[in-house]
Design a protein around this motif. Structure first.
Motif, PDB file in Angstrom:
ATOM      1  N   LEU A 219       0.834  -1.199   0.000  1.00  0.00           N
ATOM      2  CA  LEU A 219       0.000   0.000   0.000  1.00  0.00           C
ATOM      3  C   LEU A 219       0.874   1.258   0.000  1.00  0.00           C
ATOM      4  CD1 LEU A 219      -2.667  -1.070   2.657  1.00  0.00           C
ATOM      5  CD2 LEU A 219      -2.813  -1.247   0.154  1.00  0.00           C
ATOM      6  N   HIS A 220       0.304   2.342  -0.533  1.00  0.00           N
ATOM      7  CA  HIS A 220       1.061   3.587  -0.629  1.00  0.00           C
ATOM      8  C   HIS A 220       0.158   4.773  -0.290  1.00  0.00           C
ATOM      9  CE1 HIS A 220       4.175   1.487  -3.120  1.00  0.00           C
ATOM     10  NE2 HIS A 220       3.110   0.770  -3.449  1.00  0.00           N
ATOM     11  N   LEU A 221       0.734   5.722   0.426  1.00  0.00           N
ATOM     12  CA  LEU A 221       0.165   7.065   0.496  1.00  0.00           C
ATOM     13  C   LEU A 221       0.855   7.868  -0.593  1.00  0.00           C
ATOM     14  CD1 LEU A 221      -0.057   7.968   4.312  1.00  0.00           C
ATOM     15  CD2 LEU A 221      -1.949   7.899   2.657  1.00  0.00           C
ATOM     16  N   VAL A 222       0.074   8.624  -1.361  1.00  0.00           N
ATOM     17  CA  VAL A 222       0.628   9.298  -2.540  1.00  0.00           C
ATOM     18  C   VAL A 222       0.257  10.777  -2.515  1.00  0.00           C
ATOM     19  CG1 VAL A 222       0.634   9.404  -5.062  1.00  0.00           C
ATOM     20  CG2 VAL A 222       0.516   7.184  -3.908  1.00  0.00           C
ATOM     21  N   PHE A 223       1.247  11.633  -2.833  1.00  0.00           N
ATOM     22  CA  PHE A 223       1.045  13.075  -2.927  1.00  0.00           C
ATOM     23  C   PHE A 223       1.340  13.485  -4.368  1.00  0.00           C
ATOM     24  CE2 PHE A 223       1.998  17.529  -2.714  1.00  0.00           C
ATOM     25  CZ  PHE A 223       1.218  18.034  -1.682  1.00  0.00           C
ATOM     26  N   ILE A 224       0.289  13.789  -5.151  1.00  0.00           N
ATOM     27  CA  ILE A 224       0.462  14.169  -6.548  1.00  0.00           C
ATOM     28  C   ILE A 224       0.920  15.624  -6.627  1.00  0.00           C
ATOM     29  CG2 ILE A 224      -0.654  14.429  -8.796  1.00  0.00           C
ATOM     30  CD1 ILE A 224      -0.461  11.553  -7.969  1.00  0.00           C
ATOM     31  N   GLU A 225       2.083  15.838  -7.245  1.00  0.00           N
ATOM     32  CA  GLU A 225       2.616  17.193  -7.410  1.00  0.00           C
ATOM     33  C   GLU A 225       2.231  17.794  -8.759  1.00  0.00           C
ATOM     34  OE1 GLU A 225       6.685  16.967  -4.761  1.00  0.00           O
ATOM     35  OE2 GLU A 225       6.764  16.330  -6.863  1.00  0.00           O
ATOM     36  N   ALA A 226       2.344  17.022  -9.800  1.00  0.00           N
ATOM     37  CA  ALA A 226       2.019  17.508 -11.149  1.00  0.00           C
ATOM     38  C   ALA A 226       1.575  16.324 -11.986  1.00  0.00           C
ATOM     39  CB  ALA A 226       3.228  18.193 -11.779  1.00  0.00           C
ATOM     40  N   ARG A 227       0.745  16.613 -12.988  1.00  0.00           N
ATOM     41  CA  ARG A 227       0.220  15.523 -13.812  1.00  0.00           C
ATOM     42  C   ARG A 227      -0.145  16.080 -15.184  1.00  0.00           C
ATOM     43  NH1 ARG A 227      -3.882  12.782 -10.487  1.00  0.00           N
ATOM     44  NH2 ARG A 227      -5.076  14.687 -10.853  1.00  0.00           N
ATOM     45  N   GLN A 228       0.237  15.342 -16.209  1.00  0.00           N
ATOM     46  CA  GLN A 228      -0.119  15.703 -17.580  1.00  0.00           C
ATOM     47  C   GLN A 228      -0.869  14.524 -18.186  1.00  0.00           C
ATOM     48  OE1 GLN A 228       2.940  15.900 -20.779  1.00  0.00           O
ATOM     49  NE2 GLN A 228       2.264  18.013 -21.045  1.00  0.00           N
ATOM     50  N   PRO A 229      -2.092  14.728 -18.641  1.00  0.00           N
ATOM     51  CA  PRO A 229      -2.878  13.597 -19.163  1.00  0.00           C
ATOM     52  C   PRO A 229      -2.319  13.058 -20.478  1.00  0.00           C
ATOM     53  CG  PRO A 229      -4.009  15.655 -19.593  1.00  0.00           C
ATOM     54  CD  PRO A 229      -2.827  16.001 -18.743  1.00  0.00           C
ATOM     55  N   ARG A 230      -2.771  11.897 -20.824  1.00  0.00           N
ATOM     56  CA  ARG A 230      -2.422  11.293 -22.113  1.00  0.00           C
ATOM     57  C   ARG A 230      -2.870  12.227 -23.232  1.00  0.00           C
ATOM     58  NH1 ARG A 230      -4.918   6.972 -25.371  1.00  0.00           N
ATOM     59  NH2 ARG A 230      -3.283   5.741 -26.361  1.00  0.00           N
ATOM     60  N   ARG A 231      -2.027  12.386 -24.255  1.00  0.00           N
ATOM     61  CA  ARG A 231      -2.327  13.382 -25.282  1.00  0.00           C
ATOM     62  C   ARG A 231      -1.743  12.951 -26.624  1.00  0.00           C
ATOM     63  NH1 ARG A 231       2.180  16.460 -26.510  1.00  0.00           N
ATOM     64  NH2 ARG A 231       3.999  15.906 -25.232  1.00  0.00           N
ATOM     65  N   VAL A 232      -2.252  13.598 -27.670  1.00  0.00           N
ATOM     66  CA  VAL A 232      -1.695  13.404 -29.008  1.00  0.00           C
ATOM     67  C   VAL A 232      -0.543  14.384 -29.176  1.00  0.00           C
ATOM     68  CG1 VAL A 232      -2.101  13.559 -31.486  1.00  0.00           C
ATOM     69  CG2 VAL A 232      -3.868  12.609 -29.994  1.00  0.00           C
ATOM     70  N   ALA A 233       0.627  13.901 -29.526  1.00  0.00           N
ATOM     71  CA  ALA A 233       1.782  14.766 -29.722  1.00  0.00           C
ATOM     72  C   ALA A 233       1.561  15.665 -30.930  1.00  0.00           C
ATOM     73  CB  ALA A 233       3.039  13.928 -29.923  1.00  0.00           C
ATOM     74  N   GLY A 234       1.944  16.925 -30.811  1.00  0.00           N
ATOM     75  CA  GLY A 234       1.825  17.858 -31.922  1.00  0.00           C
ATOM     76  C   GLY A 234       2.721  17.462 -33.088  1.00  0.00           C
ATOM     77  N   PHE A 235       2.353  17.892 -34.285  1.00  0.00           N
ATOM     78  CA  PHE A 235       3.087  17.513 -35.491  1.00  0.00           C
ATOM     79  C   PHE A 235       4.562  17.903 -35.405  1.00  0.00           C
ATOM     80  CE2 PHE A 235       4.787  18.809 -39.640  1.00  0.00           C
ATOM     81  CZ  PHE A 235       4.776  17.584 -40.282  1.00  0.00           C
ATOM     82  N   ASP A 236       4.841  19.148 -35.006  1.00  0.00           N
ATOM     83  CA  ASP A 236       6.227  19.606 -34.939  1.00  0.00           C
ATOM     84  C   ASP A 236       7.044  18.777 -33.949  1.00  0.00           C
ATOM     85  OD1 ASP A 236       5.755  21.567 -36.814  1.00  0.00           O
ATOM     86  OD2 ASP A 236       5.221  23.078 -35.318  1.00  0.00           O
ATOM     87  N   GLU A 237       6.400  18.259 -32.948  1.00  0.00           N
ATOM     88  CA  GLU A 237       7.074  17.459 -31.925  1.00  0.00           C
ATOM     89  C   GLU A 237       7.518  16.106 -32.456  1.00  0.00           C
ATOM     90  OE1 GLU A 237       5.895  15.608 -27.530  1.00  0.00           O
ATOM     91  OE2 GLU A 237       4.558  17.038 -28.532  1.00  0.00           O
ATOM     92  N   VAL A 238       6.780  15.569 -33.416  1.00  0.00           N
ATOM     93  CA  VAL A 238       7.063  14.209 -33.892  1.00  0.00           C
ATOM     94  C   VAL A 238       7.266  14.163 -35.408  1.00  0.00           C
ATOM     95  CG1 VAL A 238       5.892  13.023 -32.002  1.00  0.00           C
ATOM     96  CG2 VAL A 238       4.565  13.747 -33.992  1.00  0.00           C
ATOM     97  N   ARG A 239       7.680  15.272 -36.002  1.00  0.00           N
ATOM     98  CA  ARG A 239       7.796  15.333 -37.467  1.00  0.00           C
ATOM     99  C   ARG A 239       8.680  14.221 -38.034  1.00  0.00           C
ATOM    100  NH1 ARG A 239      10.134  16.885 -42.054  1.00  0.00           N
ATOM    101  NH2 ARG A 239       8.930  18.166 -43.538  1.00  0.00           N
ATOM    102  N   ALA A 240       9.851  14.008 -37.423  1.00  0.00           N
ATOM    103  CA  ALA A 240      10.760  12.966 -37.909  1.00  0.00           C
ATOM    104  C   ALA A 240      10.102  11.586 -37.837  1.00  0.00           C
ATOM    105  CB  ALA A 240      12.056  12.973 -37.109  1.00  0.00           C
ATOM    106  N   GLU A 241       9.365  11.348 -36.782  1.00  0.00           N
ATOM    107  CA  GLU A 241       8.661  10.072 -36.623  1.00  0.00           C
ATOM    108  C   GLU A 241       7.566   9.926 -37.663  1.00  0.00           C
ATOM    109  OE1 GLU A 241       6.031   7.860 -33.142  1.00  0.00           O
ATOM    110  OE2 GLU A 241       7.393   9.503 -32.615  1.00  0.00           O
ATOM    111  N   VAL A 242       6.862  11.002 -37.947  1.00  0.00           N
ATOM    112  CA  VAL A 242       5.808  10.975 -38.958  1.00  0.00           C
ATOM    113  C   VAL A 242       6.404  10.676 -40.334  1.00  0.00           C
ATOM    114  CG1 VAL A 242       4.063  12.354 -40.169  1.00  0.00           C
ATOM    115  CG2 VAL A 242       4.294  12.526 -37.685  1.00  0.00           C
ATOM    116  N   LEU A 243       7.537  11.307 -40.645  1.00  0.00           N
ATOM    117  CA  LEU A 243       8.191  11.061 -41.931  1.00  0.00           C
ATOM    118  C   LEU A 243       8.568   9.592 -42.075  1.00  0.00           C
ATOM    119  CD1 LEU A 243       9.477  11.937 -44.586  1.00  0.00           C
ATOM    120  CD2 LEU A 243      11.539  12.578 -43.303  1.00  0.00           C
TER     121      LEU A 243
END
Length: 284
Positions: A219-243
């Motif tokens: 078991l764990h006690l947890v203190f959430i400091e920051a969180r970013q939800p699941r998202r679609v990466a922007g085109f400029d962020e993954v351009r090489a991967e898209v190519l």
């Protein structure tokens, strides 16, 4: 004396050579105009460049001469092997030739510049492919179930003590888990804590101690400091991967188109086709 002469290895080699020459003469109808081997200046430069890449220096005059002679030897034996039909019914050669045909098609795609709009459209049409996992930063206090008669009660006691200002490092049980995780992906947290742990953290409020949250360890006690939800990466962020993905997709389409185009030039008959009552199946 005659029998010992026939047992000499050199005689065997001479007989084999004569046999191969005879087979070649009987079974090949050769056009003498095709027997010329031209070693162009470009070919010589290529041989020298390959040597230099390997040995980090240009070849000497004698080495270059040997390279050219080796190329001629290879070309002569290659042509004679083809004349003898040695490429037929050889699985390795068949597969290598297939690979070379497919490489030709792939090279066509690599030479194409798809343009920005094409790549952006591909990114939009395959958005799910570019989703990035949720990320989060949190602190945790661990409780080993086996170390407590009532672990849930131990968690509640620790929560109360945290509210009174007791440092978190003084609470919980020792483990190899980190006390603080920064900007970790949900995928990695699933590997570290076990399946379902990261998903539980997504539902916890930020800025306060929550729990108990169960993991594969306890078991764990947890203190959430920051969180970013699941998202679609922007085109400029993954351009090489898209190519890369676009090229992979186009190459597959080109290979299929190439095959279908060649396939129409053949009438295929499959004898004893499984599941058919006829003796043979003709495929167009």
């Amino acid at each position: 004396m005659r029998n010992s002469y026939l047992r000499e290895p050199l005689v065997h080699f001479a007989l084999i050579g004569a046999l191969l020459f005879g087979i070649n003469a009987v079974f090949t109808d050769r056009d003498e105009s095709l027997d010329e081997i031209v070693v162009s200046r470009d070919r010589i430069d290529h041989l020298a460049a390959v040597f230099e890449r390997r040995w980090q220096r240009p070849p000497s005059e004698q080495e270059l001469h040997d390279l050219v002679e080796n190329f001629i030897r290879e070309e002569v034996l290659y042509r004679e092997a083809m004349n003898l039909g040695l490429d037929r019914d050889d699985t390795v050669i068949r597969r290598r030739l297939r690979m070379k045909m497919e490489f030709l098609a792939r090279d066509l795609v690599d030479a194409v510049d798809p343009g920005e709009k094409t790549l952006r459209d591909f990114h939009a049409a395959n958005a799910e492919q570019y989703r990035r996992p949720a990320r989060m930063s949190f602190r945790q206090v661990y409780f080993d179930r086996a170390a407590h008669d009532n672990p849930e009660s131990a968690v509640e006691t620790a929560r109360a003590l945290l509210g009174e200002g007791v440092p978190e490092a003084e609470l919980g049980d020792s483990s190899l888990l980190q006390a603080h995780y920064r900007d970790e992906s949900s995928e990695r947290l699933e590997r570290v804590f076990g399946g379902g742990f990261a998903a539980k953290l997504l539902d916890l409020p930020r800025g306060q101690w929550s729990g108990p949250v169960e993991s594969a360890y306890g078991l764990h006690l947890v203190f959430i400091e920051a969180r970013q939800p699941r998202r679609v990466a922007g085109f400029d962020e993954v351009r090489a991967e898209v190519l890369r993905d676009w090229q992979r997709s186009e190459k597959q389409q080109v290979l299929e188109a190439q095959y279908e185009n060649y396939r129409t030039a053949y009438r295929v008959r499959i004898d004893d086709f499984p599941g058919r009552e006829t003796d043979g199946v003709a495929m167009q």
